[in-house]
Design a protein around this motif. Structure first.
Motif, PDB file in Angstrom:
ATOM      1  N   MET A   1     -50.151  33.144 -45.866  1.00 25.12           N
ATOM      2  CA  MET A   1     -49.222  32.926 -44.774  1.00 25.12           C
ATOM      3  C   MET A   1     -49.168  31.434 -44.464  1.00 25.12           C
ATOM      4  O   MET A   1     -50.178  30.767 -44.371  1.00 25.12           O
ATOM      5  CB  MET A   1     -49.686  33.715 -43.550  1.00 25.12           C
ATOM      6  CG  MET A   1     -48.789  33.502 -42.342  1.00 25.12           C
ATOM      7  SD  MET A   1     -49.272  34.473 -40.905  1.00 25.12           S
ATOM      8  CE  MET A   1     -48.874  36.093 -41.484  1.00 25.12           C
ATOM      9  N   HIS A   2     -47.964  30.919 -44.327  1.00 21.64           N
ATOM     10  CA  HIS A   2     -47.772  29.506 -44.023  1.00 21.64           C
ATOM     11  C   HIS A   2     -48.145  29.245 -42.570  1.00 21.64           C
ATOM     12  O   HIS A   2     -47.992  30.094 -41.706  1.00 21.64           O
ATOM     13  CB  HIS A   2     -46.309  29.130 -44.283  1.00 21.64           C
ATOM     14  CG  HIS A   2     -46.080  27.666 -44.250  1.00 21.64           C
ATOM     15  ND1 HIS A   2     -45.920  26.968 -43.090  1.00 21.64           N
ATOM     16  CD2 HIS A   2     -46.004  26.759 -45.242  1.00 21.64           C
ATOM     17  CE1 HIS A   2     -45.745  25.701 -43.364  1.00 21.64           C
ATOM     18  NE2 HIS A   2     -45.790  25.543 -44.667  1.00 21.64           N
ATOM     19  N   ALA A   3     -48.621  28.038 -42.284  1.00 18.15           N
ATOM     20  CA  ALA A   3     -49.027  27.664 -40.925  1.00 18.15           C
ATOM     21  C   ALA A   3     -47.924  27.915 -39.906  1.00 18.15           C
ATOM     22  O   ALA A   3     -48.197  28.265 -38.761  1.00 18.15           O
ATOM     23  CB  ALA A   3     -49.439  26.197 -40.900  1.00 18.15           C
ATOM     24  N   LEU A   4     -46.668  27.760 -40.317  1.00 14.24           N
ATOM     25  CA  LEU A   4     -45.564  27.944 -39.379  1.00 14.24           C
ATOM     26  C   LEU A   4     -45.341  29.403 -38.997  1.00 14.24           C
ATOM     27  O   LEU A   4     -44.535  29.696 -38.135  1.00 14.24           O
ATOM     28  CB  LEU A   4     -44.283  27.345 -39.963  1.00 14.24           C
ATOM     29  CG  LEU A   4     -44.307  25.823 -40.055  1.00 14.24           C
ATOM     30  CD1 LEU A   4     -43.121  25.325 -40.866  1.00 14.24           C
ATOM     31  CD2 LEU A   4     -44.321  25.194 -38.676  1.00 14.24           C
ATOM     32  N   ARG A  31     -36.546  20.960 -36.850  1.00 11.47           N
ATOM     33  CA  ARG A  31     -36.084  22.348 -36.798  1.00 11.47           C
ATOM     34  C   ARG A  31     -35.709  22.858 -38.193  1.00 11.47           C
ATOM     35  O   ARG A  31     -36.020  23.986 -38.555  1.00 11.47           O
ATOM     36  CB  ARG A  31     -34.902  22.487 -35.838  1.00 11.47           C
ATOM     37  CG  ARG A  31     -35.297  22.322 -34.395  1.00 11.47           C
ATOM     38  CD  ARG A  31     -34.082  22.410 -33.466  1.00 11.47           C
ATOM     39  NE  ARG A  31     -34.537  22.732 -32.138  1.00 11.47           N
ATOM     40  CZ  ARG A  31     -34.928  23.934 -31.741  1.00 11.47           C
ATOM     41  NH1 ARG A  31     -34.913  24.938 -32.578  1.00 11.47           N
ATOM     42  NH2 ARG A  31     -35.343  24.132 -30.508  1.00 11.47           N
ATOM     43  N   ALA A  32     -35.055  22.011 -38.980  1.00 10.14           N
ATOM     44  CA  ALA A  32     -34.697  22.394 -40.352  1.00 10.14           C
ATOM     45  C   ALA A  32     -35.957  22.605 -41.187  1.00 10.14           C
ATOM     46  O   ALA A  32     -36.026  23.545 -41.991  1.00 10.14           O
ATOM     47  CB  ALA A  32     -33.805  21.325 -40.982  1.00 10.14           C
ATOM     48  N   PHE A  33     -36.953  21.760 -41.004  1.00  6.41           N
ATOM     49  CA  PHE A  33     -38.217  21.893 -41.718  1.00  6.41           C
ATOM     50  C   PHE A  33     -38.893  23.221 -41.365  1.00  6.41           C
ATOM     51  O   PHE A  33     -39.353  23.954 -42.237  1.00  6.41           O
ATOM     52  CB  PHE A  33     -39.132  20.719 -41.350  1.00  6.41           C
ATOM     53  CG  PHE A  33     -40.497  20.764 -41.974  1.00  6.41           C
ATOM     54  CD1 PHE A  33     -40.706  20.252 -43.241  1.00  6.41           C
ATOM     55  CD2 PHE A  33     -41.573  21.300 -41.288  1.00  6.41           C
ATOM     56  CE1 PHE A  33     -41.972  20.271 -43.818  1.00  6.41           C
ATOM     57  CE2 PHE A  33     -42.835  21.332 -41.848  1.00  6.41           C
ATOM     58  CZ  PHE A  33     -43.035  20.825 -43.121  1.00  6.41           C
ATOM     59  N   ILE A  34     -38.931  23.539 -40.078  1.00  4.65           N
ATOM     60  CA  ILE A  34     -39.544  24.788 -39.635  1.00  4.65           C
ATOM     61  C   ILE A  34     -38.819  25.985 -40.249  1.00  4.65           C
ATOM     62  O   ILE A  34     -39.448  26.887 -40.811  1.00  4.65           O
ATOM     63  CB  ILE A  34     -39.557  24.868 -38.091  1.00  4.65           C
ATOM     64  CG1 ILE A  34     -40.523  23.830 -37.509  1.00  4.65           C
ATOM     65  CG2 ILE A  34     -39.919  26.280 -37.617  1.00  4.65           C
ATOM     66  CD1 ILE A  34     -40.404  23.636 -36.007  1.00  4.65           C
ATOM     67  N   ALA A  35     -37.503  25.997 -40.160  1.00  7.32           N
ATOM     68  CA  ALA A  35     -36.721  27.104 -40.709  1.00  7.32           C
ATOM     69  C   ALA A  35     -36.912  27.208 -42.217  1.00  7.32           C
ATOM     70  O   ALA A  35     -37.017  28.313 -42.760  1.00  7.32           O
ATOM     71  CB  ALA A  35     -35.244  26.918 -40.372  1.00  7.32           C
ATOM     72  N   GLY A  38     -40.245  29.136 -43.173  1.00  7.53           N
ATOM     73  CA  GLY A  38     -40.526  30.479 -42.684  1.00  7.53           C
ATOM     74  C   GLY A  38     -40.804  30.610 -41.208  1.00  7.53           C
ATOM     75  O   GLY A  38     -41.110  31.697 -40.735  1.00  7.53           O
ATOM     76  N   GLY A  39     -40.688  29.515 -40.471  1.00  6.92           N
ATOM     77  CA  GLY A  39     -40.903  29.583 -39.023  1.00  6.92           C
ATOM     78  C   GLY A  39     -39.587  29.796 -38.298  1.00  6.92           C
ATOM     79  O   GLY A  39     -38.510  29.728 -38.881  1.00  6.92           O
ATOM     80  N   ASN A  40     -39.679  30.052 -37.005  1.00 15.43           N
ATOM     81  CA  ASN A  40     -38.492  30.255 -36.193  1.00 15.43           C
ATOM     82  C   ASN A  40     -38.333  29.074 -35.235  1.00 15.43           C
ATOM     83  O   ASN A  40     -39.008  29.017 -34.209  1.00 15.43           O
ATOM     84  CB  ASN A  40     -38.596  31.562 -35.408  1.00 15.43           C
ATOM     85  CG  ASN A  40     -37.326  31.864 -34.635  1.00 15.43           C
ATOM     86  OD1 ASN A  40     -36.451  31.016 -34.470  1.00 15.43           O
ATOM     87  ND2 ASN A  40     -37.223  33.083 -34.141  1.00 15.43           N
ATOM     88  N   PRO A  41     -37.444  28.132 -35.553  1.00 16.20           N
ATOM     89  CA  PRO A  41     -37.295  26.953 -34.697  1.00 16.20           C
ATOM     90  C   PRO A  41     -36.770  27.278 -33.302  1.00 16.20           C
ATOM     91  O   PRO A  41     -36.998  26.515 -32.363  1.00 16.20           O
ATOM     92  CB  PRO A  41     -36.320  26.068 -35.471  1.00 16.20           C
ATOM     93  CG  PRO A  41     -35.587  26.993 -36.375  1.00 16.20           C
ATOM     94  CD  PRO A  41     -36.554  28.093 -36.702  1.00 16.20           C
ATOM     95  N   ILE A  77     -48.179  22.140 -34.538  1.00 12.36           N
ATOM     96  CA  ILE A  77     -47.335  21.046 -34.061  1.00 12.36           C
ATOM     97  C   ILE A  77     -46.622  20.470 -35.278  1.00 12.36           C
ATOM     98  O   ILE A  77     -47.240  20.205 -36.304  1.00 12.36           O
ATOM     99  CB  ILE A  77     -48.163  19.952 -33.365  1.00 12.36           C
ATOM    100  CG1 ILE A  77     -48.824  20.498 -32.101  1.00 12.36           C
ATOM    101  CG2 ILE A  77     -47.280  18.734 -33.047  1.00 12.36           C
ATOM    102  CD1 ILE A  77     -49.830  19.552 -31.473  1.00 12.36           C
ATOM    103  N   VAL A  78     -45.310  20.277 -35.135  1.00 14.69           N
ATOM    104  CA  VAL A  78     -44.525  19.659 -36.198  1.00 14.69           C
ATOM    105  C   VAL A  78     -43.820  18.445 -35.609  1.00 14.69           C
ATOM    106  O   VAL A  78     -43.225  18.524 -34.533  1.00 14.69           O
ATOM    107  CB  VAL A  78     -43.478  20.629 -36.794  1.00 14.69           C
ATOM    108  CG1 VAL A  78     -42.786  20.001 -37.999  1.00 14.69           C
ATOM    109  CG2 VAL A  78     -44.109  21.963 -37.168  1.00 14.69           C
TER     110      VAL A  78
END
Length: 129
Positions: A1-4, A31-35, A38-41, A77-78
């Motif tokens: 699982m990715h950290a995000l 936000r683009a990096f998070i999305a 696999g994260g939800n920005p 934190i990103v």
């Protein structure tokens, strides 16, 4: 699982001048990096400091983010790059140690740094970056 995908995410953006478009650009990139990982920005908490020097540690957004992390409200934190956190090496090291002690993941978009607690040798970005 990715950290995000491990829990609440915070986005931190800072600009040394009062140009709000620089903050907006950082937020968009993060936000683009998070999305893209696999994260939800849309669920990320945003912390910003406008017209704040990176050598000044006393910044309202940074302070609020660290307090939220200490309260358990943040797992990741990103930020656009490490200089957004601090341009003062001793302060940066202190902040990084504090985040690591809280088991907070710190990811950067614009540089090859990814600080994953418990893995001091991990200095490369997440897979697929």
């Amino acid at each position: 699982m990715h950290a995000l995908q491990t829990g609440p995410i915070a986005i931190y953006a800072r600009s040394a001048n009062d140009q709000a478009q620089r903050i907006a650009s950082q937020l968009r990139d993060v936000r683009a990096f998070i999305a893209g990982h696999g994260g939800n920005p849309d669920e990320a908490q945003e912390f910003t400091d406008l017209a704040a020097s990176g050598v000044d540690r006393d910044r309202p957004g940074l302070t609020a983010m660290i307090q939220a992390a200490e309260a358990g409200g943040i797992r990741v934190i990103v930020t656009a790059d490490m200089s957004r956190i601090s341009r003062e090496n001793t302060d940066l090291i202190d902040i990084l140690h504090r985040l690591q002690s809280l088991n907070i993941h710190l990811l950067t978009v614009g540089s090859e740094i990814s600080m994953i607690p418990g893995n001091a040798e991990n200095t490369s970005p997440p897979e697929g970056y």
